[in-house]
Design a protein around this motif. Structure first.
Motif, PDB file in Angstrom:
ATOM      1  N   ALA A  11       0.834  -1.206   0.000  1.00 17.11           N
ATOM      2  CA  ALA A  11       0.000   0.000   0.000  1.00 17.11           C
ATOM      3  C   ALA A  11       0.869   1.257   0.000  1.00 17.11           C
ATOM      4  O   ALA A  11       0.585   2.209  -0.731  1.00 17.11           O
ATOM      5  N   ILE A  12       1.927   1.269   0.805  1.00 12.44           N
ATOM      6  CA  ILE A  12       2.828   2.419   0.869  1.00 12.44           C
ATOM      7  C   ILE A  12       3.477   2.656  -0.490  1.00 12.44           C
ATOM      8  O   ILE A  12       3.523   3.781  -0.987  1.00 12.44           O
ATOM      9  N   ILE A  13       3.965   1.585  -1.095  1.00 11.03           N
ATOM     10  CA  ILE A  13       4.643   1.712  -2.382  1.00 11.03           C
ATOM     11  C   ILE A  13       3.668   2.178  -3.460  1.00 11.03           C
ATOM     12  O   ILE A  13       3.973   3.087  -4.233  1.00 11.03           O
ATOM     13  N   ALA A  14       2.495   1.572  -3.500  1.00 12.86           N
ATOM     14  CA  ALA A  14       1.503   1.973  -4.507  1.00 12.86           C
ATOM     15  C   ALA A  14       1.121   3.443  -4.322  1.00 12.86           C
ATOM     16  O   ALA A  14       1.003   4.187  -5.305  1.00 12.86           O
ATOM     17  N   GLU A  15       0.948   3.876  -3.086  1.00 15.51           N
ATOM     18  CA  GLU A  15       0.626   5.283  -2.828  1.00 15.51           C
ATOM     19  C   GLU A  15       1.777   6.201  -3.204  1.00 15.51           C
ATOM     20  O   GLU A  15       1.561   7.325  -3.661  1.00 15.51           O
ATOM     21  N   THR A  16       3.009   5.746  -3.001  1.00 18.11           N
ATOM     22  CA  THR A  16       4.174   6.551  -3.379  1.00 18.11           C
ATOM     23  C   THR A  16       4.209   6.745  -4.890  1.00 18.11           C
ATOM     24  O   THR A  16       4.477   7.842  -5.375  1.00 18.11           O
ATOM     25  N   PHE A  17       3.928   5.690  -5.637  1.00 18.61           N
ATOM     26  CA  PHE A  17       3.848   5.808  -7.095  1.00 18.61           C
ATOM     27  C   PHE A  17       2.785   6.843  -7.464  1.00 18.61           C
ATOM     28  O   PHE A  17       3.019   7.715  -8.303  1.00 18.61           O
ATOM     29  N   GLY A  18       1.622   6.756  -6.826  1.00 17.73           N
ATOM     30  CA  GLY A  18       0.541   7.696  -7.094  1.00 17.73           C
ATOM     31  C   GLY A  18       0.910   9.121  -6.722  1.00 17.73           C
ATOM     32  O   GLY A  18       0.587  10.069  -7.448  1.00 17.73           O
ATOM     33  N   LEU A  36       3.740   5.331 -15.462  1.00 17.03           N
ATOM     34  CA  LEU A  36       4.353   4.980 -14.177  1.00 17.03           C
ATOM     35  C   LEU A  36       3.385   4.095 -13.403  1.00 17.03           C
ATOM     36  O   LEU A  36       2.432   4.579 -12.795  1.00 17.03           O
ATOM     37  N   VAL A  37       3.635   2.786 -13.449  1.00 14.08           N
ATOM     38  CA  VAL A  37       2.740   1.812 -12.827  1.00 14.08           C
ATOM     39  C   VAL A  37       3.570   0.866 -11.966  1.00 14.08           C
ATOM     40  O   VAL A  37       4.568   0.306 -12.426  1.00 14.08           O
ATOM     41  N   PHE A  38       3.161   0.695 -10.726  1.00 17.47           N
ATOM     42  CA  PHE A  38       3.838  -0.223  -9.808  1.00 17.47           C
ATOM     43  C   PHE A  38       3.649  -1.650 -10.293  1.00 17.47           C
ATOM     44  O   PHE A  38       2.538  -2.100 -10.508  1.00 17.47           O
ATOM     45  N   GLU A  39       4.763  -2.362 -10.469  1.00 18.21           N
ATOM     46  CA  GLU A  39       4.722  -3.736 -10.991  1.00 18.21           C
ATOM     47  C   GLU A  39       4.346  -4.761  -9.930  1.00 18.21           C
ATOM     48  O   GLU A  39       4.160  -5.928 -10.249  1.00 18.21           O
ATOM     49  N   GLY A  40       4.280  -4.355  -8.654  1.00 20.89           N
ATOM     50  CA  GLY A  40       3.830  -5.258  -7.613  1.00 20.89           C
ATOM     51  C   GLY A  40       4.912  -5.932  -6.801  1.00 20.89           C
ATOM     52  O   GLY A  40       4.619  -6.679  -5.878  1.00 20.89           O
ATOM     53  N   ASN A  41       6.183  -5.681  -7.096  1.00 23.35           N
ATOM     54  CA  ASN A  41       7.271  -6.305  -6.355  1.00 23.35           C
ATOM     55  C   ASN A  41       7.915  -5.261  -5.440  1.00 23.35           C
ATOM     56  O   ASN A  41       8.632  -4.380  -5.913  1.00 23.35           O
ATOM     57  N   PRO A  42       7.680  -5.343  -4.129  1.00 17.67           N
ATOM     58  CA  PRO A  42       8.220  -4.330  -3.229  1.00 17.67           C
ATOM     59  C   PRO A  42       9.750  -4.305  -3.169  1.00 17.67           C
ATOM     60  O   PRO A  42      10.338  -3.272  -2.904  1.00 17.67           O
ATOM     61  N   GLU A  43      10.394  -5.437  -3.438  1.00 15.38           N
ATOM     62  CA  GLU A  43      11.849  -5.487  -3.372  1.00 15.38           C
ATOM     63  C   GLU A  43      12.500  -4.723  -4.520  1.00 15.38           C
ATOM     64  O   GLU A  43      13.628  -4.261  -4.396  1.00 15.38           O
ATOM     65  N   THR A  44      11.807  -4.580  -5.646  1.00 18.24           N
ATOM     66  CA  THR A  44      12.385  -3.876  -6.794  1.00 18.24           C
ATOM     67  C   THR A  44      11.689  -2.543  -7.073  1.00 18.24           C
ATOM     68  O   THR A  44      12.000  -1.873  -8.052  1.00 18.24           O
ATOM     69  N   ALA A  45      10.765  -2.153  -6.216  1.00 20.25           N
ATOM     70  CA  ALA A  45       9.962  -0.947  -6.460  1.00 20.25           C
ATOM     71  C   ALA A  45      10.820   0.313  -6.523  1.00 20.25           C
ATOM     72  O   ALA A  45      10.625   1.151  -7.405  1.00 20.25           O
ATOM     73  N   TYR A  46      11.761   0.459  -5.598  1.00 21.98           N
ATOM     74  CA  TYR A  46      12.588   1.669  -5.610  1.00 21.98           C
ATOM     75  C   TYR A  46      13.374   1.754  -6.909  1.00 21.98           C
ATOM     76  O   TYR A  46      13.432   2.812  -7.535  1.00 21.98           O
ATOM     77  N   GLN A  47      13.963   0.650  -7.314  1.00 16.48           N
ATOM     78  CA  GLN A  47      14.740   0.638  -8.557  1.00 16.48           C
ATOM     79  C   GLN A  47      13.841   0.956  -9.750  1.00 16.48           C
ATOM     80  O   GLN A  47      14.219   1.698 -10.645  1.00 16.48           O
ATOM     81  N   GLN A  48      12.635   0.399  -9.741  1.00 13.20           N
ATOM     82  CA  GLN A  48      11.678   0.677 -10.810  1.00 13.20           C
ATOM     83  C   GLN A  48      11.358   2.174 -10.850  1.00 13.20           C
ATOM     84  O   GLN A  48      11.351   2.783 -11.924  1.00 13.20           O
ATOM     85  N   LEU A  49      11.085   2.750  -9.694  1.00 13.63           N
ATOM     86  CA  LEU A  49      10.805   4.184  -9.628  1.00 13.63           C
ATOM     87  C   LEU A  49      11.981   4.997 -10.145  1.00 13.63           C
ATOM     88  O   LEU A  49      11.817   5.912 -10.944  1.00 13.63           O
ATOM     89  N   PHE A  50      13.157   4.644  -9.665  1.00 16.15           N
ATOM     90  CA  PHE A  50      14.347   5.401 -10.039  1.00 16.15           C
ATOM     91  C   PHE A  50      14.617   5.304 -11.535  1.00 16.15           C
ATOM     92  O   PHE A  50      14.908   6.313 -12.189  1.00 16.15           O
TER      93      PHE A  50
END
Length: 125
Positions: A20-27, A40-54
């Motif tokens: 939820a935190i990661i999805a809200e951060t993307f939003g 910009l869509v969260f792929e669902g993997n919290p371990e790679t979310a920061y890298q995806q965002l970056f």
């Protein structure tokens, strides 16, 4: 707090809340930066979310800076990144590019906003 501190904090959070935190951060980033084209869509993997965002945000911001400096400055203002804080980071990490530092700061600021909102919601319950 550094990027690794942010990642460590997320990884210590229970899984459902972390998602939820990661999805809200993307939003929050979409809203703050003005990304409304669905790229910009969260792929669902919290371990790679920061890298995806970056990996999305750094070239996006570099392009924005190059193509529309005024809009880039408005993004920094909207996200609430002060010139003083930015200059301090630039001096502290001279090996990093301007856009890399801005990207880190924007992602972290979005994360802060999301955490503040979540804490406020928890306190209202």
């Amino acid at each position: 707090m550094t990027t690794t501190d942010t990642q460590a904090l997320l990884l210590q959070t229970p899984y459902e809340k972390r998602l939820a935190i990661i999805a809200e951060t993307f939003g929050q980033l979409q809203k703050d930066v003005g990304i409304d084209d669905g790229t910009l869509v969260f792929e669902g993997n919290p371990e790679t979310a920061y890298q995806q965002l970056f990996e999305f945000m750094e070239p996006y911001l570099a392009n924005l800076l190059q193509q529309n400096g005024q809009r880039f400055a408005r993004v920094l203002y909207k996200v609430d990144i002060s010139e003083g804080a930015l200059n301090k980071k630039l001096r502290a990490f001279p090996e990093k590019s301007y856009v890399r530092i801005v990207t880190e700061m924007i992602i972290y600021r979005a994360f802060q906003k999301v955490m503040t909102k979540m804490i406020s919601r928890e306190n209202l319950k």
